[in-house]
Design a protein around this motif. Structure first.
Motif, PDB file in Angstrom:
ATOM      1  N   VAL A 117      -2.593  -7.216  -9.161  1.00 46.83           N
ATOM      2  CA  VAL A 117      -1.273  -6.738  -8.733  1.00 46.83           C
ATOM      3  C   VAL A 117      -1.381  -6.186  -7.309  1.00 46.83           C
ATOM      4  CG1 VAL A 117       0.503  -4.990  -9.159  1.00 46.83           C
ATOM      5  CG2 VAL A 117      -0.447  -6.283 -11.075  1.00 46.83           C
ATOM      6  N   ALA A 118      -2.497  -5.489  -7.016  1.00 45.93           N
ATOM      7  CA  ALA A 118      -2.674  -4.917  -5.668  1.00 45.93           C
ATOM      8  C   ALA A 118      -2.726  -6.024  -4.609  1.00 45.93           C
ATOM      9  CB  ALA A 118      -3.954  -4.089  -5.634  1.00 45.93           C
ATOM     10  N   GLU A 119      -3.395  -7.140  -4.932  1.00 42.78           N
ATOM     11  CA  GLU A 119      -3.455  -8.256  -3.970  1.00 42.78           C
ATOM     12  C   GLU A 119      -2.071  -8.863  -3.764  1.00 42.78           C
ATOM     13  OE1 GLU A 119      -8.097  -9.626  -4.851  1.00 42.78           O
ATOM     14  OE2 GLU A 119      -6.451 -10.659  -5.884  1.00 42.78           O
ATOM     15  N   LEU A 120      -1.346  -9.043  -4.868  1.00 43.15           N
ATOM     16  CA  LEU A 120       0.008  -9.607  -4.752  1.00 43.15           C
ATOM     17  C   LEU A 120       0.921  -8.661  -3.985  1.00 43.15           C
ATOM     18  CD1 LEU A 120       0.519 -11.154  -8.315  1.00 43.15           C
ATOM     19  CD2 LEU A 120       0.170 -12.389  -6.171  1.00 43.15           C
ATOM     20  N   ALA A 121       0.727  -7.357  -4.202  1.00 48.70           N
ATOM     21  CA  ALA A 121       1.549  -6.368  -3.496  1.00 48.70           C
ATOM     22  C   ALA A 121       1.260  -6.425  -1.993  1.00 48.70           C
ATOM     23  CB  ALA A 121       1.278  -4.975  -4.045  1.00 48.70           C
ATOM     24  N   GLU A 122      -0.004  -6.663  -1.653  1.00 44.84           N
ATOM     25  CA  GLU A 122      -0.365  -6.757  -0.234  1.00 44.84           C
ATOM     26  C   GLU A 122       0.288  -8.000   0.392  1.00 44.84           C
ATOM     27  OE1 GLU A 122      -4.611  -6.541   0.322  1.00 44.84           O
ATOM     28  OE2 GLU A 122      -4.371  -6.939   2.470  1.00 44.84           O
ATOM     29  N   LEU A 123       0.238  -9.108  -0.344  1.00 43.57           N
ATOM     30  CA  LEU A 123       0.872 -10.335   0.157  1.00 43.57           C
ATOM     31  C   LEU A 123       2.383 -10.133   0.264  1.00 43.57           C
ATOM     32  CD1 LEU A 123      -1.163 -12.982  -1.926  1.00 43.57           C
ATOM     33  CD2 LEU A 123      -1.368 -12.512   0.540  1.00 43.57           C
ATOM     34  N   ASN A 124       2.944  -9.424  -0.715  1.00 47.58           N
ATOM     35  CA  ASN A 124       4.382  -9.138  -0.699  1.00 47.58           C
ATOM     36  C   ASN A 124       4.738  -8.328   0.546  1.00 47.58           C
ATOM     37  OD1 ASN A 124       7.099  -8.797  -1.718  1.00 47.58           O
ATOM     38  ND2 ASN A 124       6.496  -6.729  -2.321  1.00 47.58           N
ATOM     39  N   LEU A 156       4.773 -14.793 -19.504  1.00 51.00           N
ATOM     40  CA  LEU A 156       5.252 -13.402 -19.433  1.00 51.00           C
ATOM     41  C   LEU A 156       4.318 -12.544 -18.570  1.00 51.00           C
ATOM     42  CD1 LEU A 156       7.307 -11.279 -20.317  1.00 51.00           C
ATOM     43  CD2 LEU A 156       5.937 -10.894 -22.384  1.00 51.00           C
ATOM     44  N   VAL A 157       3.012 -12.703 -18.779  1.00 52.01           N
ATOM     45  CA  VAL A 157       2.041 -11.910 -18.005  1.00 52.01           C
ATOM     46  C   VAL A 157       2.243 -12.162 -16.501  1.00 52.01           C
ATOM     47  CG1 VAL A 157      -0.434 -11.714 -17.460  1.00 52.01           C
ATOM     48  CG2 VAL A 157       0.318 -11.711 -19.843  1.00 52.01           C
ATOM     49  N   ALA A 158       2.416 -13.434 -16.127  1.00 53.54           N
ATOM     50  CA  ALA A 158       2.582 -13.766 -14.700  1.00 53.54           C
ATOM     51  C   ALA A 158       3.874 -13.165 -14.150  1.00 53.54           C
ATOM     52  CB  ALA A 158       2.588 -15.277 -14.516  1.00 53.54           C
ATOM     53  N   LEU A 159       4.955 -13.280 -14.921  1.00 53.94           N
ATOM     54  CA  LEU A 159       6.240 -12.755 -14.425  1.00 53.94           C
ATOM     55  C   LEU A 159       6.180 -11.231 -14.296  1.00 53.94           C
ATOM     56  CD1 LEU A 159       8.671 -15.059 -16.456  1.00 53.94           C
ATOM     57  CD2 LEU A 159       8.183 -15.173 -14.004  1.00 53.94           C
ATOM     58  N   GLN A 160       5.474 -10.591 -15.217  1.00 52.50           N
ATOM     59  CA  GLN A 160       5.350  -9.126 -15.146  1.00 52.50           C
ATOM     60  C   GLN A 160       4.489  -8.706 -13.957  1.00 52.50           C
ATOM     61  OE1 GLN A 160       4.058  -8.423 -19.194  1.00 52.50           O
ATOM     62  NE2 GLN A 160       6.112  -7.801 -19.831  1.00 52.50           N
ATOM     63  N   LYS A 161       3.476  -9.525 -13.672  1.00 54.67           N
ATOM     64  CA  LYS A 161       2.603  -9.241 -12.528  1.00 54.67           C
ATOM     65  C   LYS A 161       3.407  -9.311 -11.218  1.00 54.67           C
ATOM     66  CE  LYS A 161      -2.296 -10.292 -12.543  1.00 54.67           C
ATOM     67  NZ  LYS A 161      -3.308 -11.317 -12.608  1.00 54.67           N
ATOM     68  N   ALA A 164       5.520  -6.242 -10.996  1.00 62.40           N
ATOM     69  CA  ALA A 164       4.717  -5.038 -10.722  1.00 62.40           C
ATOM     70  C   ALA A 164       4.278  -4.988  -9.261  1.00 62.40           C
ATOM     71  CB  ALA A 164       3.500  -5.009 -11.642  1.00 62.40           C
ATOM     72  N   ALA A 165       4.152  -6.170  -8.638  1.00 65.44           N
ATOM     73  CA  ALA A 165       3.729  -6.218  -7.233  1.00 65.44           C
ATOM     74  C   ALA A 165       4.904  -5.997  -6.278  1.00 65.44           C
ATOM     75  CB  ALA A 165       3.070  -7.569  -6.946  1.00 65.44           C
ATOM     76  N   GLY A 166       6.103  -5.886  -6.830  1.00 66.62           N
ATOM     77  CA  GLY A 166       7.282  -5.656  -5.990  1.00 66.62           C
ATOM     78  C   GLY A 166       7.904  -6.938  -5.468  1.00 66.62           C
ATOM     79  N   ALA A 167       7.393  -8.102  -5.925  1.00 71.56           N
ATOM     80  CA  ALA A 167       7.956  -9.377  -5.489  1.00 71.56           C
ATOM     81  C   ALA A 167       9.024  -9.838  -6.489  1.00 71.56           C
ATOM     82  CB  ALA A 167       6.843 -10.411  -5.374  1.00 71.56           C
ATOM     83  N   LYS A 168       9.672 -10.964  -6.173  1.00 69.75           N
ATOM     84  CA  LYS A 168      10.751 -11.458  -7.041  1.00 69.75           C
ATOM     85  C   LYS A 168      10.371 -12.803  -7.641  1.00 69.75           C
ATOM     86  CE  LYS A 168      14.448  -9.099  -4.707  1.00 69.75           C
ATOM     87  NZ  LYS A 168      15.578  -9.156  -3.818  1.00 69.75           N
ATOM     88  N   SER A 169      10.942 -13.076  -8.823  1.00 70.31           N
ATOM     89  CA  SER A 169      10.700 -14.398  -9.408  1.00 70.31           C
ATOM     90  C   SER A 169      12.011 -15.122  -9.665  1.00 70.31           C
ATOM     91  CB  SER A 169       9.886 -14.291 -10.699  1.00 70.31           C
ATOM     92  OG  SER A 169      10.530 -13.457 -11.613  1.00 70.31           O
ATOM     93  N   SER A 170      11.924 -16.431  -9.520  1.00 69.69           N
ATOM     94  CA  SER A 170      13.052 -17.314  -9.787  1.00 69.69           C
ATOM     95  C   SER A 170      12.541 -18.341 -10.791  1.00 69.69           C
ATOM     96  CB  SER A 170      13.474 -18.000  -8.482  1.00 69.69           C
ATOM     97  OG  SER A 170      14.542 -18.873  -8.723  1.00 69.69           O
TER      98      SER A 170
END
Ligand SMILES: C[S@@+](CC[C@H](N)C(=O)[O-])C[C@H]1O[C@@H](n2cnc3c(N)ncnc32)[C@H](O)[C@@H]1O
Ligand code: SF4
Length: 296
Positions: A117-124, A156-161, A164-170
């Motif tokens: 999640v921290a890596e995704l948040a950084e990318l976000n 579900l795990v991926a969408l929650q991740k 949690a990283a502050g990004a959006k999903s479509s």
């Protein structure tokens, strides 16, 4: 006019029509879903583009073009790239195109398995903030039949991740995917997945078979019976009825749909259900897309 060295064909979500398409990978790393022929041509064999080549493209765009605000990272699952490589790409984008506000990508749930999640948040924080996830269904049996390589839990795990990283999903769900036999369970379990995940955007497309149904049919052991128009509407009714969403932008307006539906879920749920009910009970009372206007 800059000619980027695309390996065609290139696909992008309808909402990325005005974005710069940056082809950071070619093809799809999975390429095994039985309904999908998008990356099956020989030139679309999966590979990723060296960062030096991308830098050259970005420098050229920066020197010649108008400011770029949105970028879509092609092809089929650019999020398969490692966190390290994605970070280099985002650094290059921010260096050459400082006006960029949003970068997006197709994303398979398994693409996020090795990313924290921290890596995704950084990318976000660097702008990579929207992921188009083809869940297609929340029903494990249907997902297995079409060889998606994912299930309810992994999706579900991926969408929650992502959240949690502050990004959006479509998310994309495929209307008609289970055929007659699995229509109701496909709709109910897809609604359950969406209600648990609460994605920011949800769209539905009608599954279609431009090059024939043979491969798809094999996955169903020969028992796949495609839904007719009324069957597709009934499935859509089940899906909407079972959705418990708080604030999701819903679109069923892709060219593959007969019935165009748009709204905010939950707010517009009663209106959307009413429209589908009218299409079911009195097909002449609602505007439907004609067969010749439909496409993938
Ligand atoms: C270009 S694909 C990339 C998506 C990404 N690889 C994933 O699976 O999440 C985008 C979407 O097109 C849709 N699609 C692909 N083949 C289709 C077909 N035969 N009929 C309808 N929709 C299709 C699926 O919803 C798929 O997720
Ligand atoms: S639907 Fe997505 S994961 Fe499946 S083969 Fe097509 S591009 Fe690849």
């Amino acid at each position: 006019m800059i000619q980027l060295p695309y390996v065609e064909p290139i696909f992008r979500p309808p909402s990325e029509a005005y974005s710069l398409i940056l082809q950071v990978t070619n093809g799809c790393s999975w390429n095994n879903c039985t309904f999908c022929e998008m990356y099956t041509q020989p030139q679309k064999r999966f590979r990723f583009k060296p960062i030096e080549d991308l830098e050259k493209e970005l420098a050229e765009i920066a020197s010649e073009g108008p400011p770029v605000r949105r970028i879509f990272l092609a092809d089929g699952d650019a999020m398969t790239l490692s966190y390290r490589r994605l970070k280099l790409i985002m650094q290059a984008i921010n260096h050459y195109l400082p006006d960029v506000q949003r970068v997006s990508s197709y994303c398979l749930p398994r693409n996020l398995k090795n990313k924290t999640v921290a890596e995704l948040a950084e990318l976000n924080a660097m702008g990579l903030s929207l992921f188009y996830v083809g869940c297609e269904s929340g029903d494990n049996l249907v997902l297995e039949r079409v060889n998606k390589g994912e299930n309810f839990e992994s999706s579900l795990v991926a969408l929650q991740k992502i959240k949690a990283a502050g990004a959006k999903s479509s998310v994309m769900i495929l209307n008609g995917m289970g055929g007659k036999k699995y229509s109701e369970q496909h709709a109910v379990n897809s609604a359950r997945l969406m209600s648990e995940a609460q994605p920011e955007y949800l769209s539905t497309l009608v599954v279609s078979f431009p090059t024939g149904v043979k491969r798809y049919q094999q996955g169903f052991g020969g028992e796949f019976e495609a839904l007719d128009q009324a069957g597709l509407f009934q499935e859509m009714y089940w899906l909407l009825d079972n959705l418990d969403l708080e604030n999701t932008i819903f679109r069923s307006d892709h060219a593959s749909n007969y019935l165009v539906l748009k709204g905010n879920l939950g707010r517009d749920k009663p209106r959307l259900l009413q429209t589908v009910r009218a299409a079911l009970d009195n097909p002449g009372s609602v505007r439907l897309r004609q067969e010749w206007m439909r496409g993938l």
